[in-house]
Design an enzyme around this catalytic site. Structure first.
Site, PDB file in Angstrom:
ATOM      1  N   TYR A 175       1.389  -0.927   0.146  1.00 57.65           N
ATOM      2  CA  TYR A 175       0.213   0.283  -0.104  1.00 57.65           C
ATOM      3  C   TYR A 175       0.520   1.770  -0.030  1.00 57.65           C
ATOM      4  CZ  TYR A 175      -4.211  -3.587   1.060  1.00 57.65           C
ATOM      5  OH  TYR A 175      -4.768  -3.853   0.786  1.00 57.65           O
ATOM      6  N   ILE A 176       2.558   1.096   0.925  1.00 57.61           N
ATOM      7  CA  ILE A 176       3.164   2.606   0.723  1.00 57.61           C
ATOM      8  C   ILE A 176       4.189   2.086  -0.416  1.00 57.61           C
ATOM      9  CG2 ILE A 176       4.742   3.787   2.138  1.00 57.61           C
ATOM     10  CD1 ILE A 176       3.632   2.771   4.554  1.00 57.61           C
TER      11      ILE A 176
END
Length: 786
Positions: free
Chosen positions: A745-746
């Protein structure tokens, strides 16, 4: 089951969400959230003025201030938290001066002085050892020079969205298929039924062994697991008339087989290093041909090419099928995807492949269907491959593209919260929750899978209302991880949820006129390729960028910067509800770290005593004269006994190696009498340590000087400080899974740019796997921002 209980532990976070007029407060301006065990009363958020230059950085949630590290800092001795280099600087400050307080103490970074090294010497001096950073640079350089490394990210024309179209993905494709698990070899250990040993057919024995291996685990004690296993085992038992009739699970005693497995585990622990190496080499030889595929003439690593062995399905959380038998996958179930001119891999003897296809629009290499859930399994290229790398880059680029549209999208759904059509109001309300709470969209599920839900599939019982505008969420999300949250929402959102709940009633979906496909179809009309999943990626990366900018002090030491990095990472993990159960060994691990800190203080105490022997005047300075904290007499005595035992082990190890060397040279080995003579050094050490324990000053080594001893003390200060940071970090993250958000997600470019700006080695925050996976992200400039 402890695993279930662990996953049912929830993040109960009091997270107020402000109304639309407060949305301009950037998340980076706000304090950190805290993981709580009990919900706290929800307070109204305090309005803040935005310092954001772009309105697209609208906050996800507003959180309360918390400092998880505070408790550990308070427990530590104040002097221990300030490295000596910093203490000495503070002593020089005039009492009249008013220096600015610093956010956190920073150790002095001790740099080695340049020195001349004799390059003709065969043995490099210890002081001239190659720095780790140089080793890393050489390793990276070697990888960059690898002719097989396909640097697709350096090409002028970037690839198209490889997973969302039917375009041709490859021209030629060659691989070796899949690796099947070995056939079962009966062990012959008899289980007991109704107190009597029984003989089983090989197939029935194998399935019984699956359960016996889990006998003392939470799965083995789970009634649902036991029932499903027993039902499937009965089917297997009936296949062979030689098997006895078994009708009662309670009469079954699997302990003899379980004892055999435990014995095998103990034998494996006793294997020598050479035996383990031989087993590993044999395994690597077997797997070698499956490791790589040739794609358009280039070598690419294959992901998990192994067919999963048969066993008992475990599932996550309270899965209704837990315990069912996962049958052995045969080659007749496996379809291969190869180039037209590729050599077809030979299936195991006596078998054939289900099919061989030449689908150039697909990126999978092999596929089959498992029997428990009917799910289709695939073999893909590894995470380091060009296909996966391009997919990752496009995913994060799509999330960055959302920055251009997010303000308009939020304005539209805020307006539609009051729409006359219920369908539109439901869609707008769901978008509000997905955006502000980073919820997954959720899909329809059958009765034969775990009862997990997302935003669109939330039911009446999953949200409780508390006037005037507070929502209490409690449901099982992905992987049966419990999501429990209390939030303050826009008044219109509260009214809508109240109306929807009233319309559908208990047990029914709140958003009964909305499906995930309907929602994604609408989002795609707002921005091409936009789905609810993109919002989750955008909010995770945007939150991380804000937090890492807020928390990082460029003047901090590397340990401080790493602590800030993990705290920013934790904010994203909490937002995305990435939980884990606290490790059973967590307390032991923290205790070991505490002992490491004490051992460093012990070493520092010894150096201080040597320093005072050289310069008694330094006793007046607290950093040298005051006694060490946390070093009780009993602990010192125990520690010194351990030091003596370690010294004895070293002597014995050196003795054995010397004898091996002598044997290789054909020289007679040393005797036990020689060993006893050498062990006298450990006895002398014990006497010396006991004597020094009572002394205020210790005679230093011959070449010691005040300057050298102070430098050594400063190095220990730095190590103590870094180790305390490590303990703080582990304590804060004991129930938060940082890896998932970092992996999926990052945006990795945020991390790469941060490392470059702050002189932090990337290996400190990315494992080797992640460094390889995100190689495409490592050439961005230092000022890159999400």
């Amino acid at each position: 089951m402890s695993n279930q209980k662990g996953k049912e532990k929830a993040f109960k976070i009091s997270v107020p969400i402000c109304e639309s007029e407060d949305d301009d407060v950037p998340l980076a301006q706000r304090p950190l959230s805290r993981v709580e065990r009990q919900p706290r009363p929800v307070k109204k958020p305090i309005k803040q003025e935005s310092s954001s230059e772009d309105d697209d950085d609208i906050p996800l949630v507003k959180r309360k201030l918390a400092s998880p590290a505070k408790s550990m800092k308070e427990e530590s001795d104040s002097e221990d938290d300030v490295p000596l280099a910093k203490k000495r600087q503070l002593k020089k400050v005039s009492p009249k001066a008013s220096p600015k307080p610093k956010a956190s103490p920073k150790p002095k970074e001790v740099k080695a002085e340049p020195m001349d090294v004799d390059t003709t010497s065969k043995k490099r001096p210890a002081s001239a050892a190659i720095p780790a950073s140089n080793k890393r640079e050489k390793k990276v350089k070697k990888e960059e020079d690898d002719p097989d490394l396909y640097k697709w990210w350096e090409e002028e024309q970037q690839p198209q969205e490889i997973e969302q179209d039917d375009s041709v993905k490859w021209t030629t494709l060659q691989h070796s298929g899949v690796l099947f698990p070995p056939e079962y070899k009966p062990h012959g250990v008899k289980m007991r039924y109704n107190g009597k040993p029984i003989s089983l057919s090989p197939e029935a024995e194998e399935v019984a062994s699956f359960f016996a291996a889990l006998l003392e685990t939470d799965h083995g004690r789970n009634p649902v697991f036991q029932k499903n296993f027993f039902d499937d085992w009965q089917t297997v038992l009936k296949k062979d008339p030689r098997n006895p009739e078994i009708t009662s699970f309670e009469k079954c005693d699997f302990s003899p087989i379980h004892a055999m497995f435990e014995s095998e585990k103990e034998k494996k622990k006793l294997l020598t290093r050479e035996e383990k190496a031989a087993i590993k080499a044999e395994r690597e030889k077997l797997e070698a041909k499956y490791l790589y595929a040739m794609v358009d003439g280039r070598k690419e690593k294959v992901g998990n090419f192994r067919i999963e062995p048969p066993g008992l399905f475990r599932g996550r959380g309270n899965h209704p099928k837990t315990g069912k038998l996962k049958t052995r996958v045969a080659p007749e179930q496996v379809t291969l995807n190869l180039g037209v001119d590729a050599v077809i891999p030979e299936p195991p003897q006596g078998h054939k492949w289900a099919a061989v296809v030449h689908d150039q629009t697909a990126t999978w290499l092999a596929t089959w269907k498992e029997n428990v859930n009917g799910a289709t399994k695939y073999v893909f290229l590894a995470a380091t491959s060009a296909w996966k790398g391009q997919s990752d880059m496009q995913k994060f680029e799509k999330a960055r593209e959302l920055k251009k549209y997010v303000k308009t999208i939020r304005a539209n759904y805020t307006k539609e919260l009051r729409d006359k059509l219920s369908e539109v109001r439901q869609r707008a309300t769901a978008m509000y929750l997905i955006d502000r709470l980073a919820l997954r969209a959720g899909n329809e599920k059958g009765d034969d899978v775990a009862d997990t839900v997302g935003c669109c599939s939330l039911r009446h019982e999953h949200i409780k209302l508390e006037p005037p505008n507070i929502l209490h969420f409690d449901f099982l999300g992905k992987d049966s991880i419990r999501y429990q949250n209390t939030v303050e929402v826009d008044l219109q959102v509260f009214k809508n949820i109240k109306i929807f709940k009233k319309q559908v009633g208990e047990g029914h979906k709140i958003f009964d006129r909305l499906t995930t496909s309907d929602l994604n179809k609408y989002l795609n009309s707002c921005m091409k390729g936009l789905t609810a999943k993109v919002f989750r990626t955008y909010n995770a990366s945007n939150t991380f960028q804000q937090q890492i900018d807020l928390l990082t002090n460029p003047n901090d030491s590397v340990p401080d910067k790493l602590l800030s990095y993990n705290r920013a990472n934790r904010e994203v993990a909490v937002l995305c509800n990435h939980q884990r159960s606290a490790s059973k060994t967590h307390a032991q691990m923290i205790s070991r770290i505490s002992d490491r800190i004490r051992a460093l203080k012990y070493d520092r105490m010894k150096l201080r005593k040597q320093l005072l022997a050289l310069d008694p005047k330094l006793k007046k300075k607290p950093e040298y004269g005051e006694p060490e904290s946390d070093l009780e007499d009993d602990w010192i005595k125990q520690h010194e006994e351990e030091l003596v035992e370690k010294e004895k082990d070293k002597i014995k190890s050196r003795f054995e190696k010397q004898n091996e060397k002598l044997a290789a040279e054909g020289v007679p080995a040393m005797t036990l009498k020689d060993l006893e003579e050498k062990l006298k050094a450990a006895d002398e050490l014990a006497v010396r340590l006991k004597k020094e324990r009572k002394l205020a000053k210790i005679e230093p080594p011959a070449k010691a000087s005040v300057e050298k001893l102070i430098a050594s003390i400063e190095k220990i200060d730095t190590r103590i400080y870094a180790t305390k940071n490590q303990a703080t970090d582990k304590e804060e993250n004991k129930e938060v899974a940082l890896g998932t958000s970092k992996l999926n997600y990052i945006d990795p470019r945020i991390t790469v740019a941060w490392c470059k700006r702050n002189d932090v080695p990337m290996e400190k925050v990315f494992s080797k796997t992640l460094v390889d996976k995100f190689r495409w992200a490592q050439n961005i400039p230092t000022d890159w921002k999400f």
